[in-house]
Every structure is written in structure tokens, then in C-alpha cells.
Design an enzyme around this catalytic site. Structure first.
Site, PDB file in Angstrom:
ATOM      1  N   GLU A  31     -38.733 -37.481   4.415  1.00  0.00           N
ATOM      2  CA  GLU A  31     -37.977 -38.029   3.292  1.00  0.00           C
ATOM      3  C   GLU A  31     -36.536 -38.212   3.742  1.00  0.00           C
ATOM      4  OE1 GLU A  31     -38.412 -35.646  -0.239  1.00  0.00           O
ATOM      5  OE2 GLU A  31     -40.583 -35.494  -0.015  1.00  0.00           O
ATOM      6  N   GLU A  65     -43.042 -29.485   0.419  1.00  0.00           N
ATOM      7  CA  GLU A  65     -41.888 -28.573   0.444  1.00  0.00           C
ATOM      8  C   GLU A  65     -42.230 -27.182  -0.087  1.00  0.00           C
ATOM      9  OE1 GLU A  65     -38.511 -30.441  -1.450  1.00  0.00           O
ATOM     10  OE2 GLU A  65     -38.058 -31.533   0.367  1.00  0.00           O
TER      11      GLU A  65
HETATM   12  C1  GAL Z   1     -37.557 -33.489  -2.249  1.00  0.00           C
HETATM   13  C2  GAL Z   1     -38.984 -33.567  -2.751  1.00  0.00           C
HETATM   14  C3  GAL Z   1     -39.293 -34.911  -3.381  1.00  0.00           C
HETATM   15  C4  GAL Z   1     -38.184 -35.311  -4.296  1.00  0.00           C
HETATM   16  C5  GAL Z   1     -36.901 -35.355  -3.514  1.00  0.00           C
HETATM   17  C6  GAL Z   1     -35.706 -35.821  -4.307  1.00  0.00           C
HETATM   18  O1  GAL Z   1     -37.092 -32.181  -2.237  1.00  0.00           O
HETATM   19  O2  GAL Z   1     -39.889 -33.337  -1.709  1.00  0.00           O
HETATM   20  O3  GAL Z   1     -40.499 -34.822  -4.075  1.00  0.00           O
HETATM   21  O4  GAL Z   1     -38.092 -34.412  -5.351  1.00  0.00           O
HETATM   22  O5  GAL Z   1     -36.609 -34.066  -3.050  1.00  0.00           O
HETATM   23  O6  GAL Z   1     -34.551 -35.813  -3.506  1.00  0.00           O
END
Ligand code: GAL
Length: 642
Positions: free
Chosen positions: A312, A141
Site C-alpha cells: 500500500e 496488517e
Molecule cells: C492501512 C490498511 C488499509 C487502509 C489504509 C488507509 O493501514 O491496510 O486497509 O485502511 O491503511 O491508509
């Protein structure tokens, strides 16, 4: 088609084999690992410890899983920061940002480039040809926690060099930026400072160039990693996980480095952060708004040139929004199916198991904190795994009839100079997307300048700076084109164009914007004619000899048409916007259906999917042959038919 983010370094090694086995059993085939593990890979300078990672990859591979390896550069370790404190980014007030969370580096740090290329090369050489390796994720990110713009000494030096290359002489720079104003002229590139810490606002042209420069630094840093990986890991793909509603750097440009794009989908967190009314916040708190996740799927499918992953996927409550509700039962499954229907090749959940320690201990995983018991979201993910086995591969993605031209510079320009404090680019684009999706249409996102020839309807919510390439694409468009407020209102150097807005678009639409009003909440105008409704926030005064489709209360032009090209001189409220979309879809000969606000459709080859975000059931059309779900699509449920 399913994946998960896993942190072997967080759990006893004796758990790994069972974790891997359970992943495989629930239909997971990809595991992303490693992206924050630098302190374990290299505990002190030059002392590498990869044995644990070798074993982890071995265990995962043996269980039938493919590994996505993240480069660990989002978290430079303590020993490195102590050796080179100047790696740290500097905030706009001039304070270096400290160690103890993540992303504590500036993209302009030469030391950090060197250190990153070193660790990436070691990793790529060691694992680049590993049979269990599917591909790579660069960093994590980019820009998260507002780390694109950094205001330190090295950033300044690199910016001065960038300006030297871009403008060659300070005369040209002074001219381009309008530096005669307020005696801002310089006679040497070393005299240029970063656009901050001034008494009142800095020159918008300087600020826009600084943003362009920093955006380029992110892409260059990423390219450095991609080049190293490709050299040592031939035949494996490289991706990056972009963030939602995040416009700090040009994702189109960075996407050119990648084999495909990935994004991180947190529908509830994003809904919390979106500027909805209080009432809408409550309405969508536990499901998210039905256009939030799809907006990002469609955008990143564009950035990935037709290919994307959800790297994610929200599995339950997150920890980082102002409020973090539990998703309504069914939503984790719904979001997964929806991503697949929008063309995601893989939906990978964040994370396998909730961590009982450190910053994200309140963030759900597929398993409960520190345990091997599936969470509510984990149970739903497993259900999708079972359904996918029955349904198999979804039909291939096809071009949509509607394109939205999405521009990162438009976001920077309107933030540098909002003129009205509620003119928010991402909100405007989202509302246009919502309006056209509520008519049951598929949407693609394209960058300015991309060919528009094959689209029936092209939406340009706002494009302040129209490049020559963007103009040519508009000239060659065959379908109906619809431009929103502020389009063509700035030159490349942040000035008002000769002959006024819409600048170069005046060759397609004979009109000019003579005055601009931004409107505080409650100060509205009405629009009526072929379409009707309310204008709020922003209202332009236009002179034109073109056809006027609708007028403001004082009879001035609001919606203008010249053949297939249309210009809207205001920020439209929902009623007006929906009206316009219907009229333009009719003109473009698009078949539409008027969907209730909680239902969205997505066609995918010969399949049509319906997603129910609301509280009432919805009936699929008569004659539909169901392959998933039932004819009455219940709240938080999905159906698919041919
Ligand atoms: C994303 C990030 C992850 C974790 C996640 C939590 O922004 O890539 O490492 O922090 O959020 O929701």
C-alpha cells in the site's frame, strides 16, 4: 513493478472492465483484492457467493493484470460475531471490542482459528490455481488498531498453557519472574492471571512473557493460513502487509512464514505520528522526513530475506493522522522511485479510487472519490508507469556495507520499563539510521543473531537482552560494531544481569554500568573528546579499563572502545550522533559524503539515485551519466545515474 489495491465490491460491475483497462494503460500489472470482503463471500453461514469474485478476477485477468488475493480474515462478518461473540478481542481494561470496524478478533480464539481456516481453505481451493492469480496476502496488517495483546478468558487459558510448556514447574516460573517480590508466588499455573488490572505496575517479567506469547500467537495464526494456502495453491507466493513503526509483534518471526515481506508505506501519516519537534513537523509535513519511507523499505527487505513489496503506497492525503496534508506535487512519484531503488519488486498504491462512503471517505485514491478521473497522485503514478517502460528493470539488490540490528523485544522491554518516559526505541533506531544515511550509505536491517561477518559497520542502537546467538554473532563480526545505551542491561527474564550491564557483552568490552540516570527535557550533559556533543534523556555511569574516546562533563566515560567494539553510555543528540558516525565510518574505511538534510542517496547495482525532499535544488556529482532526471535535482524530484 506497479500495483494497486482494488475493491470490486465497492463499485458497479459495469465499471470493472474500464477500471481494469485504465490500470493496465497506466503501467499497473498487479491488483490486490478481497481482503475485507468476507460478508460478500459468505453472506450467511455456509452460503457462499463467489460468482461476483469469479467475474471480477476474470475481468482483471483479461485486461492483463495479475491478482493478489487477500484472505478476508481481518473482518469477521456480523453473523459470525453473533454466533461466537467470544471471538472478539478484549482491551486492557477488560472491555470486549465491538463489531463495526475491523480486526475484531483475538489471535487466541480457537473458534476463530477454525473459522479462518475454513474460509481460507474454501478460497485457496477455488482460486489457488487460477491463471490470473499471482499470489496471496494473509489477512491485513496484523495488529493494526492495537489488536496484538488481547486480555480475555481464552487469552488467559492459552497463556497459562504457554507458561506450563515454557517453565514446566511453578517453582521455575517463580524463580524466573522473581515472584518472591511482593508475595507474587504461585503454586499452580491456573493461579496465574494476565498482567493487568492491578493496583500498581505488574511484574515486568510477566509482561514480557505475555508479549512474547501474544507475538507467537500472531505468527502461529499466520502460519495456519500459509499452510492451507500452500497446500491448495502450489507454486504461488504468500506475503503479508506489515505496518510502519509498528513493533507489537516480532516481524522477523512472522516473516519466516512468508515468501517475501510487504509493507504499507504512508510517509506523511508516519511523519505526523513521529515524535518530531514542532518545527520539524512543519518542515516535513508535506514531503515526509527523507528517512521515514526508506527506513521501512530497508527493514522489510530484511524481514523478507532480500525481497519485499510495498503493498500500500500513499497516493495523496490519508484520513487517520492528526493532520492530513496533501503531498507536495512530485512526492507520490518520488516515493515510488525511492521504493524501487531500495529494492521493492512492486509498488502498489492504496487505493484505486477514493470511496465516497464509510470510514475512509477522506482517504485519497489514484482516482477521485467515486469517479474515473485521476487524482493528483494518480497522475504521478501514471508518470512513473511511463518512465518505467523506458528504464526497464532496475539492477538487483546488493548487500549494504552497514547493518542495523533491529529487535522487537527491545521495543517491548523499553516500553514495559521506560525508566525515562522519552526513551523510545523506534525513535532511537530511526535517529541512528538517519545519521548513517546522511553520510550517503546504504543500510540493511538484520535480526539479533544474524551473521554480521560481511558488514563493515554494525549498529546496535539498543539491545537490552542479548541472546547467546546474538552474542556469538557479535563475537564473529569482522567490522566496527557500535552498541547504544541499555544494551545487555536485562536477562531473558527481565532481571539485571549478574555483574551488571552490559551483561554478556562484558567479554567484549571490559566495563560495567554502575548507575543510570534518565534526564527530563532540558537536563543534559556534554560529551567531549574524540567526538563531542550533547547527551539527553539517558545517561549511564560506567566503570571501565578500556580506551575512553569521549567523556561526560565530570570526566566519566561516555564513548568506550575495545578494538572494533564501541559502547555509548547515553542517548546522543543529533550533533553527537553525527560526529560518532563519522568517526566510526572512517575507522570502518567507508567512503562517505556529507549530504544536506533534504537529500538522500541510494545505490542500486551500478545506479545511484538521489531524492530531494527539500526546497533547494541539489547537483549530482560531476561526470554522472544520467538515466533519470537532470543534473540539478529540483525539490521533490529524483535523479539516477551511472
Ligand atoms: C492501512 C490498511 C488499509 C487502509 C489504509 C488507509 O493501514 O491496510 O486497509 O485502511 O491503511 O491508509
Amino acid at each position: 513493478m506497479l500495483g494497486v489495491c482494488y475493491y470490486p465490491e465497492h463499485w458497479p460491475e459495469s465499471w470493472w472492465a474500464d477500471d481494469a483497462k485504465r490500470m493496465f494503460e497506466m503501467g499497473i500489472r498487479f491488483v490486490r483484492i478481497g481482503e475485507f470482503a468476507w460478508s460478500r463471500m459468505e453472506p450467511s453461514r455456509g452460503f457462499y457467493d463467489f460468482e461476483w469474485l469469479d467475474r471480477a478476477i476474470e475481468v482483471l485477468g483479461k485486461a492483463g493484470l495479475k491478482v493478489v488475493l487477500g484472505t478476508p480474515t481481518a473482518t469477521p462478518p456480523k453473523w459470525l460475531m453473533d454466533e461466537h461473540p467470544d471471538i472478539a478481542p478484549v482491551d486492557e481494561r477488560g472491555q470486549p471490542r465491538g463489531f463495526g470496524s475491523r480486526r475484531h478478533y483475538s489471535f487466541s480464539s480457537e473458534t476463530y482459528h477454525k473459522e479462518s481456516s475454513r474460509i481460507v481453505e474454501v478460497l485457496a481451493k477455488r482460486y489457488g490455481n487460477h491463471p490470473a492469480l499471482a499470489g496471496w496476502q494473509t489477512d491485513n496488517e496484523y495488529g493494526c488498531h492495537l489488536t496484538v495483546l488481547s486480555w480475555g478468558a481464552e487469552d488467559l487459558k492459552a497463556f497459562q498453557n504457554w507458561l506450563r510448556k515454557t517453565y514446566q514447574t511453578t517453582d521455575q516460573l517463580n524463580e524466573a519472574w522473581g515472584n518472591v517480590f511482593w508475595s507474587m508466588e504461585v503454586s499452580n499455573f491456573d493461579q496465574i492471571s494476565l498482567p493487568h488490572l492491578t493496583v500498581t505496575e505488574t511484574n515486568p517479567a510477566a509482561r514480557l512473557d505475555f508479549w512474547r506469547f501474544q507475538s507467537g500467537q500472531v505468527a502461529a495464526y499466520d502460519k495456519m493460513q500459509c499452510d492451507i494456502i500452500r497446500k491448495h495453491s502450489p507454486g504461488r507466493w504468500v506475503t503479508h502487509n506489515f505496518m510502519g513503526f509498528f513493533n507489537e509483534f516480532d516481524h522477523w518471526k512472522l516473516g519466516e512464514n512468508l515468501d517475501f515481506a510487504s509493507h504499507d508505506s504512508y510517509p506523511l501519516g508516519f511523519a505526523e505520528q513521529f515524535p518530531f519537534s514542532e518545527q520539524d513537523h512543519i518542515k516535513w509535513a508535506e514531503t515526509s522526513h527523507p528517512d521515514i519511507a526508506p527506513f521501512h523499505h530497508d527493514l522489510y527487505r530484511g524481514v523478507g530475506r532480500g525481497r519485499f513489496w510495498v503493498m500500500e503506497q500513499q497516493p495523496g492525503p490519508v484520513n487517520w493522522a492528526p493532520w492530513n496534508p496533501v503531498p507536495k506535487p512530485g512526492m507520490v512519484r518520488l516515493w515510488t522511485w525511492e521504493a524501487l531503488a531500495h529494492g521493492a519488486e512492486v509498488v502498489s498504491y492504496f487505493r484505486w479510487r477514493q470511496a465516497p462512503f464509510a470510514q475512509e471517505q477522506m482517504h485519497a485514491g489514484l482516482n477521485m472519490a467515486g469517479l474515473s478521473d485521476l487524482s493528483a497522485g494518480g497522475t504521478e503514478a501514471a508518470a512513473v508507469g511511463t518512465e518505467l517502460k523506458k528504464i526497464g528493470k532496475l539492477p538487483k539488490f546488493e548487500q549494504a556495507p552497514v547493518a542495523i540490528v533491529y529487535d522487537y523485544e527491545a521495543s517491548w522491554i523499553t516500553r514495559i520499563q521506560p525508566q525515562g518516559q522519552d526513551f523510545r526505541y523506534h525513535e532511537l533506531v530511526f535517529r541512528w539510521y538517519e545519521a548513517v544515511r546522511s553520510l550517503g550509505l546504504n543500510v540493511d536491517f538484520v535480526p539479533p543473531g544474524h551473521s554480521l561477518k560481511n558488514y563493515d559497520l554494525v549498529l546496535v542502537p539498543s539491545l537490552p537482552h542479548i541472546s547467546d546467538q546474538a552474542l556469538r554473532a557479535f563475537e564473529k563480526a569482522k567490522g566496527v560494531v557500535f552498541y547504544g545505551p541499555r544494551t545487555g542491561s536485562k536477562t531473558r527474564h527481565f532481571a539485571i544481569p549478574d555483574g551488571l550491564a552490559p551483561g554478556p557483552l562484558r567479554g567484549l568490552l571490559n566495563m560495567r554500568v554502575t548507575q543510570i540516570a534518565s534526564l527530563r527535557p532540558g537536563l543534559n550533559d556534554t560529551v567531549s573528546g574524540k567526538v563531542s556533543g550533547t547527551a539527553s534523556r539517558w545517561r549511564e555511569h560506567v566503570e571501565t579499563s578500556e580506551q575512553i574516546l569521549a567523556r561526560f562533563a565530570n570526566k566519566e566515560a561516555a564513548l568506550i572502545a575495545s578494538g572494533q567494539h564501541h559502547y555509548l553510555a547515553c542517548w546522543p543528540d543529533a550533533d553527537l550522533l553525527h560526529d560518532i558516525m563519522q568517526v566510526l565510518c572512517r575507522k570502518a574505511k567507508l567512503k562517505t559524503v556529507k549530504l544536506p538534510e533534504h537529500i538522500r542517496l541510494r545505490t542500486c547495482g551500478n545506479l545511484t539515485f538521489a531524492f530531494n525532499y527539500g526546497t533547494k535544488s541539489w547537483k549530482v556529482p560531476k561526470g554522472a551519466k544520467l538515466v533519470l532526471g537532470s543534473a540539478a535535482v529540483k525539490p521533490q524530484n529524483v535523479a539516477a545515474w551511472t
